[in-house]
Design an enzyme around this catalytic site. Structure first.
Site, PDB file in Angstrom:
ATOM      1  N   LYS A   1       1.452  -3.046  -1.827  1.00 13.84           N
ATOM      2  CA  LYS A   1       1.837  -2.081  -0.791  1.00 13.84           C
ATOM      3  C   LYS A   1       2.781  -2.732   0.211  1.00 13.84           C
ATOM      4  O   LYS A   1       3.787  -2.144   0.616  1.00 13.84           O
ATOM      5  CB  LYS A   1       0.598  -1.564  -0.068  1.00 13.84           C
ATOM      6  CG  LYS A   1       0.909  -0.628   1.094  1.00 13.84           C
ATOM      7  CD  LYS A   1      -0.267  -0.453   2.026  1.00 13.84           C
ATOM      8  CE  LYS A   1      -0.467  -1.661   2.914  1.00 13.84           C
ATOM      9  NZ  LYS A   1      -1.433  -1.430   4.010  1.00 13.84           N
TER      10      LYS A   1
ATOM     11  N   ARG B   1       8.362  -2.865   2.369  1.00 14.75           N
ATOM     12  CA  ARG B   1       9.441  -3.744   2.820  1.00 14.75           C
ATOM     13  C   ARG B   1      10.678  -3.550   1.946  1.00 14.75           C
ATOM     14  O   ARG B   1      11.801  -3.407   2.443  1.00 14.75           O
ATOM     15  CB  ARG B   1       8.981  -5.209   2.768  1.00 14.75           C
ATOM     16  CG  ARG B   1       8.087  -5.627   3.919  1.00 14.75           C
ATOM     17  CD  ARG B   1       7.418  -6.967   3.639  1.00 14.75           C
ATOM     18  NE  ARG B   1       6.712  -7.480   4.808  1.00 14.75           N
ATOM     19  CZ  ARG B   1       5.499  -7.077   5.199  1.00 14.75           C
ATOM     20  NH1 ARG B   1       4.871  -6.137   4.497  1.00 14.75           N
ATOM     21  NH2 ARG B   1       4.919  -7.608   6.268  1.00 14.75           N
TER      22      ARG B   1
ATOM     23  N   GLY C   1       0.661   2.046   8.504  1.00 15.83           N
ATOM     24  CA  GLY C   1       1.051   1.124   9.561  1.00 15.83           C
ATOM     25  C   GLY C   1       2.376   0.461   9.274  1.00 15.83           C
ATOM     26  O   GLY C   1       3.192   0.257  10.190  1.00 15.83           O
TER      27      GLY C   1
ATOM     28  N   SER D   1       1.325  -8.669  13.122  1.00 14.42           N
ATOM     29  CA  SER D   1       2.534  -9.288  12.581  1.00 14.42           C
ATOM     30  C   SER D   1       3.564  -8.234  12.192  1.00 14.42           C
ATOM     31  O   SER D   1       4.753  -8.537  12.039  1.00 14.42           O
ATOM     32  CB  SER D   1       2.187 -10.134  11.352  1.00 14.42           C
ATOM     33  OG  SER D   1       1.693  -9.321  10.294  1.00 14.42           O
TER      34      SER D   1
ATOM     35  N   ASP E   1      -7.654  -8.395   5.804  1.00 15.26           N
ATOM     36  CA  ASP E   1      -7.925  -7.181   5.026  1.00 15.26           C
ATOM     37  C   ASP E   1      -9.143  -7.336   4.125  1.00 15.26           C
ATOM     38  O   ASP E   1      -9.746  -6.340   3.723  1.00 15.26           O
ATOM     39  CB  ASP E   1      -6.707  -6.810   4.162  1.00 15.26           C
ATOM     40  CG  ASP E   1      -5.642  -6.064   4.947  1.00 15.26           C
ATOM     41  OD1 ASP E   1      -5.936  -5.614   6.070  1.00 15.26           O
ATOM     42  OD2 ASP E   1      -4.512  -5.938   4.437  1.00 15.26           O
TER      43      ASP E   1
ATOM     44  N   ARG F   1     -10.063   0.682   2.751  1.00 16.57           N
ATOM     45  CA  ARG F   1     -10.738  -0.605   2.541  1.00 16.57           C
ATOM     46  C   ARG F   1     -12.250  -0.490   2.762  1.00 16.57           C
ATOM     47  O   ARG F   1     -13.024  -1.178   2.104  1.00 16.57           O
ATOM     48  CB  ARG F   1     -10.109  -1.674   3.429  1.00 16.57           C
ATOM     49  CG  ARG F   1      -8.624  -1.831   3.153  1.00 16.57           C
ATOM     50  CD  ARG F   1      -8.128  -3.247   3.258  1.00 16.57           C
ATOM     51  NE  ARG F   1      -6.681  -3.298   3.011  1.00 16.57           N
ATOM     52  CZ  ARG F   1      -6.125  -3.306   1.803  1.00 16.57           C
ATOM     53  NH1 ARG F   1      -6.890  -3.286   0.722  1.00 16.57           N
ATOM     54  NH2 ARG F   1      -4.818  -3.340   1.666  1.00 16.57           N
TER      55      ARG F   1
ATOM     56  N   LYS G   1      -4.686   5.852  -0.058  1.00 21.22           N
ATOM     57  CA  LYS G   1      -3.748   5.157   0.827  1.00 21.22           C
ATOM     58  C   LYS G   1      -3.105   3.982   0.122  1.00 21.22           C
ATOM     59  O   LYS G   1      -1.921   3.692   0.320  1.00 21.22           O
ATOM     60  CB  LYS G   1      -4.470   4.685   2.088  1.00 21.22           C
ATOM     61  CG  LYS G   1      -3.587   3.939   3.073  1.00 21.22           C
ATOM     62  CD  LYS G   1      -4.351   3.585   4.337  1.00 21.22           C
ATOM     63  CE  LYS G   1      -3.544   2.665   5.232  1.00 21.22           C
ATOM     64  NZ  LYS G   1      -2.332   3.270   5.784  1.00 21.22           N
TER      65      LYS G   1
END
Length: 448
Positions: free
Chosen positions: A42, A47, A113, A189, A334, A406, A431
């Site tokens: 993901k 990115r 996010g 981050s 995570d 999660r 997700k």
């Protein structure tokens, strides 16, 4: 692309099981054993998509993760006028060179996010344009202020009705000035990565200064590596507390994204809990930049046998998992919930620390997992930055997933060992891994 369904918040047309209010999980009748391949990361997917959209030329991105977060990223890029075509798990993205073809509109980021933190900077690179960015209810509760403030300082005009400057907000682009910008390292981050992705399109070279220690710095390194693949080479300076980015434009690139290690962890943990064996192909543990690969060291510490191949990782569980240790989750938070689920079946307590920032993820993950484990009769001690889980025999219970993928995947692991575990809202796994429960069923876990 189709519009989002407001009744299901951030669920996309790629989601599965959202019509099922609850599932019951049953332990397997035989040892879990299998060789599987998972979709792309993901983190790498979003990115690569946004950088390819900013680039000049057409990029070929293989291994795209077909999940809610990826869908809303693609949906935003499509609404911005970027030409994106999908063939299975391969995306062909014709970049706009930093000039978005559509200069106004509403962009919905769901609960992603990465999209909420990566897209604003990319929008602000345009010399003009005005967009309203919206998201799910929970996304509106997650922090964005440090990033939006930095973009404002660099020239963007941002209006938000919320005091903490989260979604929804309206961004009016005026181009980005170069020079210097400052961001905190402790909150997320993703703020740093979001500004890094946009930085090459500033009017002059941009130096990003980081205040304090960076949580999950590996994800910043992942962003830097992706930028270099597309032709921009930032320099990390001042002992890692600043990054200098030259002005320029990304150039189209064709890449294959490696599997999502975060998703892999649930299947390796499944092997650990059930004394089974799971081999996942397409992963080189020594070469991956995904920080969740750290779980392999913890699995070995718990007594599992791990084989790290050039293109696979195989985990074999053990009859009795070992506990009695403390582990810092700072770089790979995570998987805090995954370790918590495995700790239930260890021979001694396990303490997880340095994970305070996960209270601001899809839910307050520390509080939520403690609450659900207590429903099972498991003793837990909650702290601001983590928790301690004491071994025990879980009792039957209905567990809330808190609309958090999660939480759902971690709690499902307990059901693979103990009867009577039911999960509410299983569809939230879409997700990041829409077919998660179907994969469990294929490995012999009872899904009812």
């Amino acid at each position: 692309m189709e519009q989002h369904n407001p009744d299901l918040e951030s669920r996309s047309p790629w989601s599965m099981n959202h019509e099922k209010p609850m599932i019951t999980i049953h332990p397997p009748k035989a040892a879990v054993a299998g060789t599987i391949t998972l979709s792309g990361s993901k983190s790498l997917t979003n990115r690569a998509l946004i950088i390819a959209a900013l680039a000049e030329g057409t990029s070929r991105l293989e291994g795209i993760l077909r999940s809610d977060d990826s869908y809303w990223c693609l949906d935003c890029l499509t609404k911005l006028g970027v030409n994106v075509s999908m063939a299975g798990e391969t995306a062909y993205v014709t970049g706009c060179g930093g000039a978005w073809p559509v200069r106004s509109g509403e962009l919905y980021v769901g609960a992603a996010g990465t999209v909420a933190r990566f897209l604003p900077g990319a929008l602000a690179t345009s010399d003009h344009g005005c967009w309203t960015v919206t998201g799910s209810k929970r996304m509106g509760e997650r922090p964005l202020a440090p990033l939006l403030s930095a973009l404002s300082d660099l020239g963007a005009s941002i209006r938000s009705g919320e005091a903490d400057r989260s979604v929804p907000f309206t961004l009016e682009a005026r181009g980005l000035r170069g020079g210097e910008a400052a961001l905190p390292g402790a909150t997320s981050s993703q703020f740093i990565s979001g500004l890094l992705i946009a930085a090459p399109y500033a009017a002059s070279p941009l130096t990003i200064r980081i205040n304090g220690e960076v949580v999950q710095r590996d994800y910043v390194d992942m962003t830097l590596s992706m930028m270099r693949l597309f032709g921009i080479c930032p320099k990390v300076i001042d002992n890692g507390q600043a990054i200098s980015v030259p002005a320029g434009k990304y150039q189209a690139h064709s890449i294959r994204l490696e599997p999502d290690v975060s998703a892999c962890c649930y299947f390796w943990a499944l092997a650990a809990i059930t004394e089974g064996r799971i081999r996942i192909e397409g992963i080189c543990a020594a070469a991956t930049s995904q920080p969740d690969i750290e779980i392999l060291k913890v699995l070995e510490r718990m007594g599992c046998y791990v084989v790290r191949g050039d293109d696979f990782v195989e985990v074999t569980g053990t009859r009795q998992l070992k506990g009695g240790f403390t582990v810092s989750m700072k770089a790979w938070s995570d998987q805090t919930l995954t370790i918590a689920a495995m700790a239930v079946f260890a021979d001694a307590p396990i303490t997880m620390t340095d994970a305070a920032h996960i209270r601001h993820h899809e839910c307050d993950r520390i509080s939520a997992v403690c609450a659900e484990l207590r429903k099972l009769g498991i003793r837990v001690e909650e702290r601001m930055d983590g928790l301690t889980v004491y071994p025990g025999q879980p009792k039957a219970a209905v567990l809330e997933t808190h609309d958090d993928h999660r939480m759902a995947m971690a709690l499902s692991l307990i059901g693979a060992r103990s009867e009577g575990i039911r999960l509410m809202d299983p569809g939230c796994v879409s997700k990041t891994c829409p077919d998660y429960f179907e994969r469990l069923a294929a490995l012999g876990i009872g899904i009812e």
